[in-house]
Design a protein around this motif. Sequence first.
Motif, PDB file in Angstrom:
ATOM      1  N   ASN A  36      -4.524  -5.273   4.787  1.00  0.00           N
ATOM      2  CA  ASN A  36      -3.166  -5.955   4.910  1.00  0.00           C
ATOM      3  C   ASN A  36      -2.554  -5.788   6.204  1.00  0.00           C
ATOM      4  O   ASN A  36      -0.980  -5.982   6.216  1.00  0.00           O
ATOM      5  N   LYS A  37      -2.999  -5.427   7.078  1.00  0.00           N
ATOM      6  CA  LYS A  37      -2.696  -5.577   8.477  1.00  0.00           C
ATOM      7  C   LYS A  37      -2.826  -6.971   9.116  1.00  0.00           C
ATOM      8  O   LYS A  37      -3.759  -7.394   8.755  1.00  0.00           O
ATOM      9  N   SER A  38      -2.182  -7.103  10.332  1.00  0.00           N
ATOM     10  CA  SER A  38      -2.303  -8.285  11.033  1.00  0.00           C
ATOM     11  C   SER A  38      -3.530  -8.308  11.563  1.00  0.00           C
ATOM     12  O   SER A  38      -4.328  -7.062  11.915  1.00  0.00           O
ATOM     13  N   VAL A  39      -4.256  -9.312  12.183  1.00  0.00           N
ATOM     14  CA  VAL A  39      -5.517  -9.390  12.801  1.00  0.00           C
ATOM     15  C   VAL A  39      -5.166  -8.682  14.292  1.00  0.00           C
ATOM     16  O   VAL A  39      -6.020  -7.901  14.712  1.00  0.00           O
ATOM     17  N   ASP A  40      -4.032  -8.921  14.873  1.00  0.00           N
ATOM     18  CA  ASP A  40      -3.943  -8.128  16.416  1.00  0.00           C
ATOM     19  C   ASP A  40      -3.916  -6.610  16.012  1.00  0.00           C
ATOM     20  O   ASP A  40      -4.717  -5.833  17.125  1.00  0.00           O
ATOM     21  N   GLU A  41      -3.766  -6.094  14.851  1.00  0.00           N
ATOM     22  CA  GLU A  41      -3.729  -4.665  14.717  1.00  0.00           C
ATOM     23  C   GLU A  41      -5.113  -4.289  14.295  1.00  0.00           C
ATOM     24  O   GLU A  41      -5.462  -3.018  13.792  1.00  0.00           O
ATOM     25  N   GLY A  42      -6.195  -5.297  14.203  1.00  0.00           N
ATOM     26  CA  GLY A  42      -7.235  -4.999  13.776  1.00  0.00           C
ATOM     27  C   GLY A  42      -7.445  -4.892  12.206  1.00  0.00           C
ATOM     28  O   GLY A  42      -8.366  -4.367  11.674  1.00  0.00           O
ATOM     29  N   GLY A  43      -6.602  -5.591  11.626  1.00  0.00           N
ATOM     30  CA  GLY A  43      -6.564  -5.586  10.035  1.00  0.00           C
ATOM     31  C   GLY A  43      -7.723  -6.259   9.288  1.00  0.00           C
ATOM     32  O   GLY A  43      -8.520  -7.052   9.952  1.00  0.00           O
ATOM     33  N   ARG A  44      -7.711  -6.018   8.033  1.00  0.00           N
ATOM     34  CA  ARG A  44      -8.980  -6.323   7.076  1.00  0.00           C
ATOM     35  C   ARG A  44      -8.271  -6.944   6.100  1.00  0.00           C
ATOM     36  O   ARG A  44      -7.406  -6.563   5.352  1.00  0.00           O
ATOM     37  N   THR A  45      -9.175  -7.980   5.416  1.00  0.00           N
ATOM     38  CA  THR A  45      -8.769  -8.684   4.322  1.00  0.00           C
ATOM     39  C   THR A  45      -9.525  -7.911   3.033  1.00  0.00           C
ATOM     40  O   THR A  45      -9.041  -8.049   1.929  1.00  0.00           O
ATOM     41  N   ARG A  46     -10.553  -7.217   3.220  1.00  0.00           N
ATOM     42  CA  ARG A  46     -11.236  -6.483   2.254  1.00  0.00           C
ATOM     43  C   ARG A  46     -12.074  -5.295   2.897  1.00  0.00           C
ATOM     44  O   ARG A  46     -12.367  -5.411   3.980  1.00  0.00           O
ATOM     45  N   VAL A  47     -12.674  -4.262   2.062  1.00  0.00           N
ATOM     46  CA  VAL A  47     -13.393  -3.292   2.570  1.00  0.00           C
ATOM     47  C   VAL A  47     -14.659  -3.614   2.134  1.00  0.00           C
ATOM     48  O   VAL A  47     -15.044  -4.413   1.276  1.00  0.00           O
ATOM     49  N   ASP A  48     -15.807  -3.046   2.764  1.00  0.00           N
ATOM     50  CA  ASP A  48     -17.226  -3.274   2.229  1.00  0.00           C
ATOM     51  C   ASP A  48     -17.367  -2.857   0.828  1.00  0.00           C
ATOM     52  O   ASP A  48     -16.854  -1.746   0.437  1.00  0.00           O
ATOM     53  N   ASN A  49     -18.461  -3.438   0.039  1.00  0.00           N
ATOM     54  CA  ASN A  49     -18.679  -2.862  -0.998  1.00  0.00           C
ATOM     55  C   ASN A  49     -19.084  -1.484  -1.100  1.00  0.00           C
ATOM     56  O   ASN A  49     -18.965  -1.057  -2.246  1.00  0.00           O
ATOM     57  N   GLU A  50     -19.625  -1.004  -0.297  1.00  0.00           N
ATOM     58  CA  GLU A  50     -19.929   0.423  -0.402  1.00  0.00           C
ATOM     59  C   GLU A  50     -18.669   1.540  -0.242  1.00  0.00           C
ATOM     60  O   GLU A  50     -18.743   2.549  -0.591  1.00  0.00           O
ATOM     61  N   CYS A  51     -17.440   0.926   0.103  1.00  0.00           N
ATOM     62  CA  CYS A  51     -16.351   1.576   0.026  1.00  0.00           C
ATOM     63  C   CYS A  51     -15.551   1.481  -1.391  1.00  0.00           C
ATOM     64  O   CYS A  51     -14.156   1.818  -1.219  1.00  0.00           O
ATOM     65  N   VAL A  52     -16.114   0.714  -2.306  1.00  0.00           N
ATOM     66  CA  VAL A  52     -15.538   0.500  -3.452  1.00  0.00           C
ATOM     67  C   VAL A  52     -16.214   1.275  -4.779  1.00  0.00           C
ATOM     68  O   VAL A  52     -17.312   1.211  -4.457  1.00  0.00           O
ATOM     69  N   ASN A  53     -15.600   1.900  -5.480  1.00  0.00           N
ATOM     70  CA  ASN A  53     -16.321   2.683  -6.626  1.00  0.00           C
ATOM     71  C   ASN A  53     -16.204   1.416  -7.899  1.00  0.00           C
ATOM     72  O   ASN A  53     -14.981   1.363  -8.405  1.00  0.00           O
ATOM     73  N   PRO A  54     -16.903   0.560  -8.161  1.00  0.00           N
ATOM     74  CA  PRO A  54     -16.918  -0.404  -9.244  1.00  0.00           C
ATOM     75  C   PRO A  54     -16.790   0.030 -10.602  1.00  0.00           C
ATOM     76  O   PRO A  54     -16.253  -0.448 -11.633  1.00  0.00           O
ATOM     77  N   LEU A  55     -17.190   1.553 -10.881  1.00  0.00           N
ATOM     78  CA  LEU A  55     -17.099   2.209 -12.200  1.00  0.00           C
ATOM     79  C   LEU A  55     -15.652   2.962 -12.234  1.00  0.00           C
ATOM     80  O   LEU A  55     -15.661   3.864 -13.040  1.00  0.00           O
TER      81      LEU A  55
END
Length: 796
Positions: free
Chosen positions: A334-353
Amino acid sequence: MSTPRQPPGGGTGGRRTIKGAAPRPGAPRGQSGGKPPAAGRARSPKPQPPGTQPAKPQPPKPQSSKPQSSKSQPPKSHAPRPAAARSQPPSAAKGQGARGQSPKDQPARARQPRPQSAEGRSARSGQPSAATVRPAVRGVRPPQQRRAEGRPPTGAPPRRRPPQRRPASRGIRLADPRRRLRVITVVLSVVFSVFAGRLVQLQLLDSDALASDANTNRYLNIPITAERGSITSSDGVALATTVDAYDITADPAMFTPGATGLPDAPEQAAALLAPILGVPKEKLTADLRTPKTRYKRLAAQQTPDVKNQITDLKSSLEKQAGSRACQAQKRLLNKSVDEGGRTRVDNECVNPLAGVFNRDTQKRVYPSDGLAANLVGFVNAEGEGAGGLEQQFQKQLAGKEGHSSYAQAGGRLVPTAGGSLEPAVPGTDLRLTVNRDIQWAAQRAITDQVANAGAEKGYVIVQDVKNGQVLAMATSPGFNPNDLSTAKNSQLGNAALQDAYEPGSTAKLMTMAAVLDTGKATWDTKVTVPYPLVRGDVAFKDDVEHDTWYLTLAGVLAKSSNIGTIEAAQTLGATQPEANKVLYDYLRKFGIGQQTGLAFPGETAGLLDKPEDWKASKQYTIPFGQGLSVNALQATSVFSTIANGGVRVAPSVVQGTTAPDGKYSPAPAGAQSRVVSEQTAKTLTEMLESVVSDEQGTGGKAAIPGYRVAGKTGTANRVDPKTGSYRGYTASFIGFAPADQPRVTVSCVIQDPVNGHFGGQLCGPVFKQVMEFTLKTLQVPPSGSEAPNLPVEWKP
């Protein structure tokens, strides 16, 4: 009397000042209304520059005038005070009276003693005080004195105010205390009446409702599930027991893209859970894609192994999602692109369970899988008995549910608010009469034969002839109560007790018992058996076409002749209705047309019409087992009655119960009743041996080496329950052994076989297999004598 001094620069002229009169408002304290300050108190005038007008005389400072000598004091006078003096404010009069008069010269209203200052005392003694003598040094001003009340501004000449008329003094008028007391009393009475009424309402009228509402809102009642009692075999091995289990649940709201940052979180979670739970991935995905629901049960009553697998996998994913690299990615969301923001994290960084949980519960398990399942029964998803003994003894097995009550606030326990705990009472354990090993042998034998014969179903019952206890009750096809999803509805019942079928030739034993017990014939009574036999415009036949047979009564039973049985039954009465009545009474004694006494859910009592309803051909078919119906246990009990010397013992499947306190109580013995005489039972036993041992008998395949076996085959037309008409056959064999010292009865019934249909052919081998195993298991010694081999034929 000397004339008072005139003030410089004007004043009141020749107006006299009366000693003791009140000063004019605004005059300095200690002076009369128009009197200038004393000469000793006048300040030295400042030198004026040339050309300037002389300054106006300054008004005197309060309390700074020099007291006059006794020579310059005006004489005392008792003349009345002028009206102007009477109209002065009380403060001025008060000051004047204090400094210019003695207390006795003051009016009565002003004769209040006042403390005198040192300055006042000096003025009266004619000596100047240090406070009033000030040096007239230029540029040095003495400290400013407090301006007296009403003093005119500096530099302005004193102004006289017009005489004012003092308003008449008006005293404070107090309210009537009695009236005020009455008002207060009334007000308080009304207030206390309201309080009292509300108190009566709360304490007397609404107390129960309010207390109930308070307890409802404040206290939580949590049910405590009682541990369900176990069902064991006769040797104490569990056939049904309760273990700890876990419901695998999920919160679908935690699988949305907004909650996880993944567009396909349900699919990822389903892919991980499907192999562990054994549930299709599509079903799990659909369950997790219901965000309006906060609770979804993915799988019920899972084992601790399943729960541990999910917990370990969830912990591993959580550890991976909490790594430094993943935390850095989450901070950039949720940060701006100028600040190096991301729209989502990698799948490995989310616990789907993360939204998967487990809930403690109990699970009914059957350690032997389908062993005796049709007798034991099963429980439903709520843990309540839904079939078999589980349903019959639901109340005893379930025990008594407990309750835990505690106060809560905001969903949290309030430790100091008290509560209550009613522990759950475990259920009662059932110990069955079933022998686990014999049950296994019977179930294996009937399962194999039903498959070989291509039959619809079959059942085997093993019963102790002495006490009526059922040692085995096997049904094929059966089911596994641990996995009801693979079972059909028709397999969930107990066909051995719930199926009503026409017994066929096995029922001939009851007809022969009636004939022998009434003395109408003996085992060697000669019977001529034609083919066919016409009765009531119906031609009756035997299973095989033959010439006229000349048989003994034992031969009629050994060759299972329908025609010979009809002829034997006719001897029971002088007329056919009388014969029907006698036979009906014996059938009832054997337990036909009535419950066995087990009270098993869905058990059938069979069908036996009253003798007056035996119309047309029914009165001739009932003697050889057509036109009436029984269940398998009823048919087995008939042979056990003969094996027990003619005494019927009510069947039983429960050996005893164990209460929650560990006390074991044996079940009451089955009710006994004599059906036929001991001699009749002995004769019938020898006649039944001919069925197995004689080469002309139909039950040769049931013979067991070393043991004398008594039994009877049965082959009957089968009534199709769907159409109500005859279709197919019912093959059966029932017998007991050793015939010389009967111990066990074994029955075999196969419904609608395709590969063969004779009872001796299909059920004879099953009887032999189960009986041999049972005799060895119970360590029954072999027979010590040979079968009598009663003659079955006679020559005309």
